[in-house]
Design a protein around this motif. Structure first.
Motif, PDB file in Angstrom:
ATOM      1  N   ASP A  20     -23.440  31.421  29.553  1.00 29.34           N
ATOM      2  CA  ASP A  20     -22.989  32.658  28.692  1.00 29.34           C
ATOM      3  C   ASP A  20     -22.790  34.106  29.081  1.00 29.34           C
ATOM      4  O   ASP A  20     -22.867  35.105  28.496  1.00 29.34           O
ATOM      5  CB  ASP A  20     -24.106  32.692  27.707  1.00 29.34           C
ATOM      6  CG  ASP A  20     -25.508  33.001  28.219  1.00 29.34           C
ATOM      7  OD1 ASP A  20     -25.598  33.213  29.541  1.00 29.34           O
ATOM      8  OD2 ASP A  20     -26.542  33.055  27.702  1.00 29.34           O
ATOM      9  N   ALA A  21     -22.559  34.075  30.633  1.00 27.93           N
ATOM     10  CA  ALA A  21     -21.975  35.270  31.397  1.00 27.93           C
ATOM     11  C   ALA A  21     -20.418  35.683  31.078  1.00 27.93           C
ATOM     12  O   ALA A  21     -19.914  34.843  30.828  1.00 27.93           O
ATOM     13  CB  ALA A  21     -22.564  35.058  32.712  1.00 27.93           C
ATOM     14  N   ASP A  22     -20.411  36.937  31.113  1.00 34.57           N
ATOM     15  CA  ASP A  22     -18.920  37.448  31.246  1.00 34.57           C
ATOM     16  C   ASP A  22     -18.475  37.340  32.740  1.00 34.57           C
ATOM     17  O   ASP A  22     -18.802  38.553  33.354  1.00 34.57           O
ATOM     18  CB  ASP A  22     -18.879  38.803  30.710  1.00 34.57           C
ATOM     19  CG  ASP A  22     -17.371  39.292  30.277  1.00 34.57           C
ATOM     20  OD1 ASP A  22     -16.743  38.790  31.408  1.00 34.57           O
ATOM     21  OD2 ASP A  22     -17.108  39.885  29.447  1.00 34.57           O
ATOM     22  N   CYS A  23     -17.886  36.572  33.227  1.00 33.25           N
ATOM     23  CA  CYS A  23     -17.762  36.608  34.620  1.00 33.25           C
ATOM     24  C   CYS A  23     -16.696  37.484  35.087  1.00 33.25           C
ATOM     25  O   CYS A  23     -17.122  38.058  36.268  1.00 33.25           O
ATOM     26  CB  CYS A  23     -17.103  35.077  35.117  1.00 33.25           C
ATOM     27  SG  CYS A  23     -18.377  33.715  34.757  1.00 33.25           S
ATOM     28  N   THR A  24     -15.802  38.033  34.310  1.00 36.45           N
ATOM     29  CA  THR A  24     -14.646  38.980  34.775  1.00 36.45           C
ATOM     30  C   THR A  24     -15.377  40.321  35.092  1.00 36.45           C
ATOM     31  O   THR A  24     -15.337  41.021  35.771  1.00 36.45           O
ATOM     32  CB  THR A  24     -13.877  39.033  33.755  1.00 36.45           C
ATOM     33  OG1 THR A  24     -13.053  37.821  33.734  1.00 36.45           O
ATOM     34  CG2 THR A  24     -13.010  40.202  34.047  1.00 36.45           C
ATOM     35  N   LEU A  89     -13.605  31.144  37.989  1.00 33.85           N
ATOM     36  CA  LEU A  89     -14.389  31.857  38.667  1.00 33.85           C
ATOM     37  C   LEU A  89     -14.032  31.870  40.225  1.00 33.85           C
ATOM     38  O   LEU A  89     -14.174  32.944  40.952  1.00 33.85           O
ATOM     39  CB  LEU A  89     -15.826  31.460  38.684  1.00 33.85           C
ATOM     40  CG  LEU A  89     -17.031  32.396  39.316  1.00 33.85           C
ATOM     41  CD1 LEU A  89     -16.808  33.671  38.855  1.00 33.85           C
ATOM     42  CD2 LEU A  89     -18.443  31.866  38.800  1.00 33.85           C
ATOM     43  N   ARG A  90     -13.492  30.867  40.706  1.00 41.90           N
ATOM     44  CA  ARG A  90     -13.286  30.772  42.172  1.00 41.90           C
ATOM     45  C   ARG A  90     -11.963  31.763  42.410  1.00 41.90           C
ATOM     46  O   ARG A  90     -11.878  32.392  43.498  1.00 41.90           O
ATOM     47  CB  ARG A  90     -12.741  29.236  42.337  1.00 41.90           C
ATOM     48  CG  ARG A  90     -14.094  28.402  42.547  1.00 41.90           C
ATOM     49  CD  ARG A  90     -13.598  27.004  43.339  1.00 41.90           C
ATOM     50  NE  ARG A  90     -14.634  26.239  43.384  1.00 41.90           N
ATOM     51  CZ  ARG A  90     -15.144  25.365  42.606  1.00 41.90           C
ATOM     52  NH1 ARG A  90     -14.447  25.153  41.316  1.00 41.90           N
ATOM     53  NH2 ARG A  90     -16.112  24.306  42.820  1.00 41.90           N
ATOM     54  N   GLN A  91     -11.255  31.727  41.323  1.00 40.72           N
ATOM     55  CA  GLN A  91     -10.155  32.448  41.677  1.00 40.72           C
ATOM     56  C   GLN A  91     -10.373  34.216  41.727  1.00 40.72           C
ATOM     57  O   GLN A  91      -9.874  34.963  42.158  1.00 40.72           O
ATOM     58  CB  GLN A  91      -9.100  32.519  40.376  1.00 40.72           C
ATOM     59  CG  GLN A  91      -7.948  31.186  40.470  1.00 40.72           C
ATOM     60  CD  GLN A  91      -7.393  30.913  39.018  1.00 40.72           C
ATOM     61  OE1 GLN A  91      -7.290  31.697  38.442  1.00 40.72           O
ATOM     62  NE2 GLN A  91      -6.652  29.799  39.013  1.00 40.72           N
ATOM     63  N   GLN A  92     -11.381  34.429  40.780  1.00 40.76           N
ATOM     64  CA  GLN A  92     -11.745  35.743  40.940  1.00 40.76           C
ATOM     65  C   GLN A  92     -12.932  36.123  41.950  1.00 40.76           C
ATOM     66  O   GLN A  92     -12.753  37.214  42.374  1.00 40.76           O
ATOM     67  CB  GLN A  92     -13.054  35.854  39.529  1.00 40.76           C
ATOM     68  CG  GLN A  92     -12.114  35.756  38.237  1.00 40.76           C
ATOM     69  CD  GLN A  92     -12.974  35.622  36.947  1.00 40.76           C
ATOM     70  OE1 GLN A  92     -14.092  35.065  37.124  1.00 40.76           O
ATOM     71  NE2 GLN A  92     -12.877  36.449  35.792  1.00 40.76           N
ATOM     72  N   VAL A  93     -13.371  35.072  42.579  1.00 43.35           N
ATOM     73  CA  VAL A  93     -14.275  35.248  43.829  1.00 43.35           C
ATOM     74  C   VAL A  93     -13.168  35.626  44.934  1.00 43.35           C
ATOM     75  O   VAL A  93     -13.226  36.478  45.934  1.00 43.35           O
ATOM     76  CB  VAL A  93     -15.003  34.036  44.144  1.00 43.35           C
ATOM     77  CG1 VAL A  93     -15.448  34.133  45.604  1.00 43.35           C
ATOM     78  CG2 VAL A  93     -16.083  34.197  43.363  1.00 43.35           C
ATOM     79  N   GLU A  94     -11.916  35.016  44.764  1.00 47.10           N
ATOM     80  CA  GLU A  94     -10.924  35.084  45.976  1.00 47.10           C
ATOM     81  C   GLU A  94     -10.386  36.629  45.702  1.00 47.10           C
ATOM     82  O   GLU A  94     -10.265  37.355  46.900  1.00 47.10           O
ATOM     83  CB  GLU A  94      -9.726  34.197  45.757  1.00 47.10           C
ATOM     84  CG  GLU A  94     -10.201  32.711  46.141  1.00 47.10           C
ATOM     85  CD  GLU A  94      -8.970  31.816  45.709  1.00 47.10           C
ATOM     86  OE1 GLU A  94      -8.064  32.053  45.104  1.00 47.10           O
ATOM     87  OE2 GLU A  94      -9.287  30.598  46.105  1.00 47.10           O
ATOM     88  N   ALA A 105     -19.327  34.254  49.592  1.00 51.82           N
ATOM     89  CA  ALA A 105     -20.278  32.844  49.550  1.00 51.82           C
ATOM     90  C   ALA A 105     -20.259  32.601  48.204  1.00 51.82           C
ATOM     91  O   ALA A 105     -20.622  33.363  46.984  1.00 51.82           O
ATOM     92  CB  ALA A 105     -21.445  32.710  50.238  1.00 51.82           C
ATOM     93  N   PHE A 106     -19.749  31.393  47.729  1.00 51.67           N
ATOM     94  CA  PHE A 106     -19.657  30.842  46.437  1.00 51.67           C
ATOM     95  C   PHE A 106     -20.003  29.311  46.357  1.00 51.67           C
ATOM     96  O   PHE A 106     -19.546  28.798  46.936  1.00 51.67           O
ATOM     97  CB  PHE A 106     -18.471  31.339  45.593  1.00 51.67           C
ATOM     98  CG  PHE A 106     -18.296  30.438  44.210  1.00 51.67           C
ATOM     99  CD1 PHE A 106     -18.886  31.135  43.294  1.00 51.67           C
ATOM    100  CD2 PHE A 106     -17.352  29.366  44.010  1.00 51.67           C
ATOM    101  CE1 PHE A 106     -18.946  30.448  41.993  1.00 51.67           C
ATOM    102  CE2 PHE A 106     -17.395  29.048  42.679  1.00 51.67           C
ATOM    103  CZ  PHE A 106     -18.097  29.459  41.691  1.00 51.67           C
ATOM    104  N   ARG A 107     -21.040  28.930  45.334  1.00 55.00           N
ATOM    105  CA  ARG A 107     -21.197  27.643  45.137  1.00 55.00           C
ATOM    106  C   ARG A 107     -21.493  27.348  43.480  1.00 55.00           C
ATOM    107  O   ARG A 107     -21.803  28.244  42.861  1.00 55.00           O
ATOM    108  CB  ARG A 107     -21.954  27.008  45.853  1.00 55.00           C
ATOM    109  CG  ARG A 107     -23.593  27.428  45.643  1.00 55.00           C
ATOM    110  CD  ARG A 107     -24.356  26.969  47.199  1.00 55.00           C
ATOM    111  NE  ARG A 107     -25.747  27.283  46.913  1.00 55.00           N
ATOM    112  CZ  ARG A 107     -26.585  26.398  46.221  1.00 55.00           C
ATOM    113  NH1 ARG A 107     -26.341  25.446  45.523  1.00 55.00           N
ATOM    114  NH2 ARG A 107     -28.037  26.899  46.039  1.00 55.00           N
TER     115      ARG A 107
END
Length: 257
Positions: A20-24, A89-94, A105-107
């Motif tokens: 339920d998080a707002d990742c952006t 989220l992977r795009q946002q991490v990039e 680091a992301f997983r």
């Protein structure tokens, strides 16, 4: 200002992203924190297995947060949503990596809502992004407070709430801690005003601080975490304070450094 000048300085941000998080919003605020402390970032997207297990039961429904309507949990739809969310989220991490100029680091972790907290180290600042409704669960509150006491601290973020332009409000037990943490607050506040208050009981400071922060439209509320307080007082104060708070809460453990 050198790192050595900071009394409290997390070396890594442990970003825990729940269903339920707002990742952006979380990534944007992680960028600001990582720059302020020149810290490494580790992101963990938690896929809560309990939700997917419930979806496999045909009798289970959930209530929409916006519509208020009952809907049947669909395992296939949930799995597809999880895949899309992880890809986004992977795009946002990039993008976060590009802004910081270093690797993030992301997983993905499949498990319970607090499983990611077990990865916290003494010099980590935990950024917990779950809905405040989760704080009605005593087990989750206990896990969060235990993780905060074993690390540099814990940041709790209200859902869909941008950082405001008001002051940073901080409550501590001693003048010494207030003085030594002032450079840290200056990094976090930018050009915003800083208000520091001394309190005898830091669990009560959560209640007082949430009132002050709401009235002053604060950018951030900072409270010193005190190991001497009874857990039950902290559980109650955290649940009550977060019900009204409209800015992030940073629980600092200055003695873990």
């Amino acid at each position: 200002m050198t790192d050595a000048a900071l009394f409290w300085h997390p070396r890594r941000l442990l970003l825990t992203l729940l269903e339920d998080a707002d990742c952006t919003l979380a990534c944007a605020q992680t960028l600001a924190l990582a720059r302020a402390f020149e810290a490494e970032v580790t992101g963990i997207l938690v896929e809560e297995t309990s939700i997917h297990e419930l979806a496999a039961l045909t009798v289970c429904t959930h209530v929409g947060a916006v519509t208020g309507r009952f809907q049947q949990l669909d395992a296939t739809r949930l799995a597809a949503q999880a895949e899309r969310r992880a890809a986004l989220l992977r795009q946002q991490v990039e993008a976060l990596e590009a802004e910081l100029g270093r690797r993030v680091a992301f997983r993905v972790l499949q498990g319970g809502a607090v499983d990611s907290l077990r990865e916290a180290k003494p010099h980590d600042l935990i950024f917990y992004t779950g809905s405040f409704s989760r704080l009605e669960d005593p087990e989750q509150v206990a896990a969060l407070l235990e993780a905060a006491r074993q690390s540099s601290g814990l940041l709790l973020q209200p859902p869909r709430q941008q950082w405001q332009e008001g002051p940073v409000i901080a409550l501590y037990r001693t003048a010494e801690v207030a003085e030594r943490l002032l450079p840290v607050l200056q990094r976090l506040s930018g050009a915003a005003e800083i208000e520091q208050h001394l309190v005898g009981d830091t669990s009560e400071a959560l209640t007082l601080g949430s009132l002050l922060a709401t009235q002053r439209h604060a950018r951030l509320l900072v409270v010193e975490l005190d190991d001497r307080q009874a857990d039950e007082k902290w559980y109650r104060a955290l649940r009550q304070g977060m019900r009204r708070l409209n800015c992030p809460l940073l629980l600092i453990n200055p003695h873990q450094q």
